[in-house]
Scaffold this active site. Sequence first.
Site, PDB file in Angstrom:
ATOM      1  N   GLU A  59       0.828  -1.225   0.000  1.00 14.94           N
ATOM      2  CA  GLU A  59       0.000   0.000   0.000  1.00 14.94           C
ATOM      3  C   GLU A  59       0.861   1.273   0.000  1.00 14.94           C
ATOM      4  O   GLU A  59       0.513   2.282   0.611  1.00 14.94           O
ATOM      5  CB  GLU A  59      -1.032  -0.040   1.128  1.00 14.94           C
ATOM      6  CG  GLU A  59      -1.956  -1.250   0.934  1.00 14.94           C
ATOM      7  CD  GLU A  59      -3.317  -1.153   1.552  1.00 14.94           C
ATOM      8  OE1 GLU A  59      -3.772  -0.043   1.815  1.00 14.94           O
ATOM      9  OE2 GLU A  59      -3.933  -2.211   1.737  1.00 14.94           O
TER      10      GLU A  59
HETATM   11  N1  CAA Z   1      -6.236  11.569  -4.259  1.00 17.45           N
HETATM   12  C1  CAA Z   1      -6.716  11.975  -5.458  1.00 17.45           C
HETATM   13  N2  CAA Z   1      -5.952  12.091  -6.558  1.00 17.45           N
HETATM   14  C2  CAA Z   1      -4.652  11.800  -6.444  1.00 17.45           C
HETATM   15  C3  CAA Z   1      -4.070  11.382  -5.238  1.00 17.45           C
HETATM   16  C4  CAA Z   1      -4.926  11.264  -4.115  1.00 17.45           C
HETATM   17  N3  CAA Z   1      -4.471  10.852  -2.918  1.00 17.45           N
HETATM   18  N4  CAA Z   1      -2.759  11.155  -5.432  1.00 17.45           N
HETATM   19  C5  CAA Z   1      -2.497  11.445  -6.729  1.00 17.45           C
HETATM   20  N5  CAA Z   1      -3.655  11.814  -7.331  1.00 17.45           N
HETATM   21  C6  CAA Z   1      -3.853  12.237  -8.712  1.00 17.45           C
HETATM   22  C7  CAA Z   1      -3.027  13.479  -9.040  1.00 17.45           C
HETATM   23  O1  CAA Z   1      -3.720  14.664  -8.664  1.00 17.45           O
HETATM   24  C8  CAA Z   1      -2.857  13.364 -10.540  1.00 17.45           C
HETATM   25  O2  CAA Z   1      -4.036  13.798 -11.201  1.00 17.45           O
HETATM   26  P1  CAA Z   1      -4.040  15.145 -12.092  1.00 17.45           P
HETATM   27  O3  CAA Z   1      -3.032  14.922 -13.179  1.00 17.45           O
HETATM   28  O4  CAA Z   1      -5.449  15.208 -12.571  1.00 17.45           O
HETATM   29  O5  CAA Z   1      -3.684  16.241 -11.165  1.00 17.45           O
HETATM   30  C9  CAA Z   1      -2.774  11.864 -10.758  1.00 17.45           C
HETATM   31  O6  CAA Z   1      -3.359  11.244  -9.597  1.00 17.45           O
HETATM   32  C10 CAA Z   1      -1.356  11.377 -10.921  1.00 17.45           C
HETATM   33  O7  CAA Z   1      -0.656  11.764  -9.765  1.00 17.45           O
HETATM   34  P2  CAA Z   1       0.891  12.037  -9.768  1.00 17.45           P
HETATM   35  O8  CAA Z   1       1.262  12.917 -10.912  1.00 17.45           O
HETATM   36  O9  CAA Z   1       1.254  12.469  -8.374  1.00 17.45           O
HETATM   37  O10 CAA Z   1       1.428  10.560 -10.085  1.00 17.45           O
HETATM   38  P3  CAA Z   1       2.843   9.916  -9.891  1.00 17.45           P
HETATM   39  O11 CAA Z   1       3.114   9.046 -11.055  1.00 17.45           O
HETATM   40  O12 CAA Z   1       3.861  10.933  -9.518  1.00 17.45           O
HETATM   41  O13 CAA Z   1       2.591   8.897  -8.643  1.00 17.45           O
HETATM   42  C11 CAA Z   1       2.365   8.199  -6.419  1.00 17.45           C
HETATM   43  C12 CAA Z   1       2.078   9.258  -7.448  1.00 17.45           C
HETATM   44  C13 CAA Z   1       1.911   8.798  -5.100  1.00 17.45           C
HETATM   45  C14 CAA Z   1       3.832   7.858  -6.330  1.00 17.45           C
HETATM   46  C15 CAA Z   1       1.516   6.941  -6.752  1.00 17.45           C
HETATM   47  O14 CAA Z   1       1.941   6.359  -7.960  1.00 17.45           O
HETATM   48  C16 CAA Z   1       1.513   5.890  -5.672  1.00 17.45           C
HETATM   49  O15 CAA Z   1       0.794   6.035  -4.672  1.00 17.45           O
HETATM   50  N6  CAA Z   1       2.299   4.802  -5.846  1.00 17.45           N
HETATM   51  C17 CAA Z   1       2.252   3.672  -4.933  1.00 17.45           C
HETATM   52  C18 CAA Z   1       1.205   2.692  -5.315  1.00 17.45           C
HETATM   53  C19 CAA Z   1       0.816   1.808  -4.189  1.00 17.45           C
HETATM   54  O16 CAA Z   1       0.520   2.223  -3.086  1.00 17.45           O
HETATM   55  N7  CAA Z   1       0.737   0.509  -4.471  1.00 17.45           N
HETATM   56  C20 CAA Z   1       0.279  -0.431  -3.511  1.00 17.45           C
HETATM   57  C21 CAA Z   1      -0.396  -1.563  -4.175  1.00 17.45           C
HETATM   58  S1  CAA Z   1      -1.938  -2.003  -3.486  1.00 17.45           S
HETATM   59  C22 CAA Z   1      -1.616  -3.035  -2.202  1.00 17.45           C
HETATM   60  O17 CAA Z   1      -0.537  -3.164  -1.746  1.00 17.45           O
HETATM   61  C23 CAA Z   1      -2.812  -3.699  -1.660  1.00 17.45           C
HETATM   62  C24 CAA Z   1      -2.618  -4.962  -0.953  1.00 17.45           C
HETATM   63  O18 CAA Z   1      -2.835  -6.016  -1.541  1.00 17.45           O
HETATM   64  C25 CAA Z   1      -2.275  -4.981   0.476  1.00 17.45           C
END
Ligand code: CAA
Length: 379
Positions: A363
């Site tokens: 996550e």
């Molecule tokens: N709420 C709403 N929108 C959001 C947001 C949030 N919290 N975070 C990002 N966004 C939106 C941004 O506003 C952007 O939209 P716009 O272009 O319209 O403004 C879009 O999403 C893309 O955002 P970024 O440009 O910030 O994207 P990025 O490529 O830089 O990545 C990141 C951002 C935070 C690194 C994201 O990729 C991330 O969270 N990565 C980790 C993924 C993760 O948590 N994986 C876990 C897998 S699930 C799991 O583990 C479950 C399980 O089985 C236990």
Amino acid sequence: MDFTLTEEQIMIRDAARDFAKTELLPGVIERDEKQQFPAEQIKKMGELGFLGMMTDPAYGGGGMDTVSYVLAMEEISKVDASASVVMSVNNSLVCWGLETYGTEEQKQKYLIPLATGEIIGAFCLSEPEAGSDATSQKTTAIDKGDHYLVNGTKNWITNGGTASVYLVICQTDIDKGHKGINALIIEKGTEGFEVGLKENKLGIRGSDTHSLMFNDVKVPKENRIGEDGFGFKFAMKTLAGGRIGIAAQALGIASGAYELALQYSQERKAFGKEISKHQAIAFKLADMATEIETARLLCLKAAWDKDEKKNYDLSGAMAKLYAADMAMRNTVEAVQIHGGYGFVKEYHVERLMRDAKITQIYEGTSEIQKIVISRSILK
Ligand code: CAA
């Protein structure tokens, strides 16, 4: 500022504590060793309302607040983090995502059995080449008019083999980047959908982690969550709440290990007195108790933000970052306090140490939480 829990919150915490002791503790070591999913225990958790805690009672849930959820997650995780990850994914990723963004038909069909624990769900974002870099989705969902045609592979999926319903993040229009991503509900048994081998893991070994393969899987359009292109935002919004659950899981793993170390240190004697009376051990316990309380306050603050409808992206990320790193440090200390006994399975702390590691990874890794936190404070 009032830190007092309500009677209902205390009741839920105590019910989770009792359940963990009576139903999860027996057999937890064997399940870990044999990588055995706690099927019977998860069924009981569903019956007791632990799998849809925050869902509206109109959809079969408990209608509880996020603070209660954090309290219950801590108690369950103290004993069995394999069971608590099932609880976390089902509550905060699957049920919350469907309740908040699903259509009425989707809620009637999927949310009700998920929230009552009749079935469990999975959240499918990670891929062989898209973990932290979540916008790089290679799984495609091509628009075919009345349905999507899904192809690709998902990795590390919690509840991968046991779930009945999967929320799958797919790329529909590559030219639109993250705005071309959709979240689709895919049922187990749909033609072309295959569950891959179960992963042999370091920790949370009782949980059921698989890769999933989609080969020309037809998914009806009515199974898309939200508007066309909402899938990435859906994943981010859902994960923001999921991170509070995993922070509480890390907190529980650490406090479980601490409680065992505290008890052991008051029983075990060395150099003529209980080891807790040696400053070397007493100071370790003092540091552990302080760090655990810090993590608990961060978790409850993030939960409170969510309950108060405030933004919880930052507080959730801070809670997860701190609690996960803290859990890793403190479970290592719990093993150290136990000495040689800590290194063998009967004393539980080695398992908790192995379980703690994943909270720094799933996550959103600790490094990803730092991205979320730094972007939030710098914007
Ligand atoms: N709420 C709403 N929108 C959001 C947001 C949030 N919290 N975070 C990002 N966004 C939106 C941004 O506003 C952007 O939209 P716009 O272009 O319209 O403004 C879009 O999403 C893309 O955002 P970024 O440009 O910030 O994207 P990025 O490529 O830089 O990545 C990141 C951002 C935070 C690194 C994201 O990729 C991330 O969270 N990565 C980790 C993924 C993760 O948590 N994986 C876990 C897998 S699930 C799991 O583990 C479950 C399980 O089985 C236990």
